[in-house]
Write a protein that holds these residues in place. Sequence first.
Motif, PDB file in Angstrom:
ATOM      1  N   LEU A  78      60.365   4.832  46.754  1.00 37.16           N
ATOM      2  CA  LEU A  78      61.514   4.655  47.679  1.00 37.16           C
ATOM      3  C   LEU A  78      62.063   5.867  48.385  1.00 37.16           C
ATOM      4  CD1 LEU A  78      63.807   2.847  49.019  1.00 37.16           C
ATOM      5  CD2 LEU A  78      65.058   3.203  46.844  1.00 37.16           C
ATOM      6  N   PRO A 129      57.984  -0.182  47.783  1.00 43.06           N
ATOM      7  CA  PRO A 129      58.773   1.016  47.012  1.00 43.06           C
ATOM      8  C   PRO A 129      58.910   1.051  45.667  1.00 43.06           C
ATOM      9  CG  PRO A 129      60.287  -0.834  48.124  1.00 43.06           C
ATOM     10  CD  PRO A 129      58.875  -1.239  48.325  1.00 43.06           C
ATOM     11  N   LEU A 177      65.948  -1.346  53.625  1.00 42.05           N
ATOM     12  CA  LEU A 177      65.090  -0.007  54.069  1.00 42.05           C
ATOM     13  C   LEU A 177      65.762   0.499  55.451  1.00 42.05           C
ATOM     14  CD1 LEU A 177      63.794   2.358  52.974  1.00 42.05           C
ATOM     15  CD2 LEU A 177      61.840   1.405  53.676  1.00 42.05           C
TER      16      LEU A 177
END
Length: 761
Positions: free
Chosen positions: A315, A126, A204
């Motif tokens: 991200l 990310p 995540l």
Amino acid sequence: MPEAVKIIVRGRVQGVGFRPFVYRIAAEEKLSGTVQNNMDGVRIIWEGSRDRIDRARLRLMNERPRLSRIDRVIAEAIPPEGYTTFRIIESDRSGKSELVIPVDSAVCDDCLREMRDPKNFRYRYPFINCTQCGPRYTIIEGLPYDRAYTSMIAFEMCADCRQEYEDPLNRRHHAQPIACSTCGPELSLIAPDGTALGNGEKALGRAVDTLEQGGIVAIKGIGGFHLACNAADQEAVARLRQRKGRPDKPLAIMAASVEQAKRIAEVSPEEERVLRSPEAPIVLLRQRQVFPQSIARAVAPGVGTVGIMLPYAPLHHLLFDDGTYQFLVMTSANPSGLPILYQNERAVQYLSGISDCILSHNRPILHAIDDSVVRVGQDLPFFLRRSRGYVPDPMATQMSVDGIAALGSQMKNTFALGRGRQIFISPHLGDLSSVEGMDHYEETFAHLTRWMGITPKLLAVDRHPLFSTREFAEKMGVPTLAVQHHHAHLVSCMEDNRLSGECLGLILDGTGYGDDGATWGFELLHGGAASCRRLAHLRYSPLPGGDKAVTEPWRNAAAMLICLLGEEGGRLSKMLFPDQSAAITIIGRMIRRKVNSPLAGTCGRLFDAVSAMLGLCRVSTYDGEAAVLLSETAGDPPEPAEPYPYRISGSTVQELDFTQTLRKIANDHLNGVPVAVISRRFHETVVSAACRVTRRISSEHPEYGKRIVLSGGSFNNPYLSRRIAGELRASGFTVFTHHRVPCGDGGLCLGQLAAAAARQD
């Protein structure tokens, strides 16, 4: 016989892959020498045949890297030193800085392809970046731009990253934020009480689950924290509003792609280009006429536009890759009126009770920055907020502005710094009324002056005696020059358009301290950077309670009616606001006795009053709400409408009197005339009055010429901006609007600095 040349390249040439670019040219043209970052840009020495050096210099200008900008090239012949190879050498940190700090840029397509390639060692990382994308301004501690002077210093490169970093032919050569999952920053998920909930992929995954289930996630981005939720979930959006205490102000959203954005908004080719640009701002777009079912109505209540941006950090892309949603609310996580939230520990402290979890990471943000907000269209100011992606790129000027600092306004603040013939404008800093706001202001000011190598020798400030910037100027102990608010707006638009000399300026604004102590904001001026004179203005009316009449527009409306129409105005006020009858009686007494009722004649307050009279906004929950809601009812593009009656009187300074306008609006509304009809007629009245007084004064004073600038926050209203510009052009005027800075107070510092430069000894 080999020849040699030394070239200094100035502009945005650090942090954008410029040295590897120079290295590649040298290799392909078989030149020897060196390239080096230093405090005045990039320094190149090329040795070889004359024709090869000439070709290399031409390629330097024509093939420059995507994120670079060349402002100046200085070349001189030097004696050859006998270089046998071409090398990138260590940066030189000596001397006075003339650098342009690189801006933060949206992730590039090459990095996205690698992030989504299971065979790549940065698969699903990310924080992937290269010399053509990623964080810059937000992670820089010192100059020149080297890893040791960024927040990446804490992350030691692994062998794979080091190999790319040191390879001059690799696009990550000297990409200072270079990292991977082995050696770089890592995601973490934190509960509201500060408990760790997981790292990396686990963090995540749980964040995506929370968003899909209607939860609110605080997400640490490039320049600070956003609050995010599924923009299609009405309950989630309502919950976010309730928790953040933001009941009505439109929320920006992030769309998974341009294709998704086109489902809910009209997107022109130019708007698409801006959405996809490396700057990746929020673009204010017209919603499709049938309200889209794919986003909740609570996202942008009462307005026909929606602010959309595309994912700009890796991200963000992962959040959309893994989630079933196509739109996320992405609104700043800071408390209302306070600076942007960007530090991990403060985020945990503040966001408890607001977000269900915090998706953070351990790459420090050294300098917070808001998302930029723009609107695309002819005669419309481009910037509503100039920040991430555009700051701190300098603006060239024809004047010497070295050592001048302009401190900006109290609201929507930005400040400006002069260096040589360059003007650097700070990120959007917002409201300076709080202690936290001023602390953030002073910290940002200190960092930028240090980076730019600027020691302010003259400060330009607003004339308002109670602005927080005045106290800051006093602490600086530097000579100070006060610039009247609307003079600064005039000069800001002139400098935005690189105009010299003098011209007319139509300034339609909310609030500005006038030379007579009243609040100005509907002004026709003539002048230039050194001075200006007032030619026309709106008739004054009182603001009972001062700021309270601004936040409660019904008070402002009642005061205007009572002041302009006497007892008739009082009766109309009580009919329009029957639940405020007792308060209106008190307001009448305050006006007659001149108790806490400062005088004002501003376009913003005029719009507020009409908005309240039509029942659109009687109490504002955010700055400009009443005017925004009124402008929405007028239509865009506007339909033809007949102006209401008004008067223009006076000789030396002419006065616009909207007494009859307000009487007719009150009676029309009480008699059931549709709000849209009244709104269009009112808008057309403002257009007619502004253009008529401009034409009248121009005909009386042909020496003023036909150049006119349009500035002030009210020109964010598309109806006013387009119609006034069109009418004035039809009357033979050459019209200039804002393109490089906001028309409102976010661009004020540019005018302050230029005015100070023209008046300095």
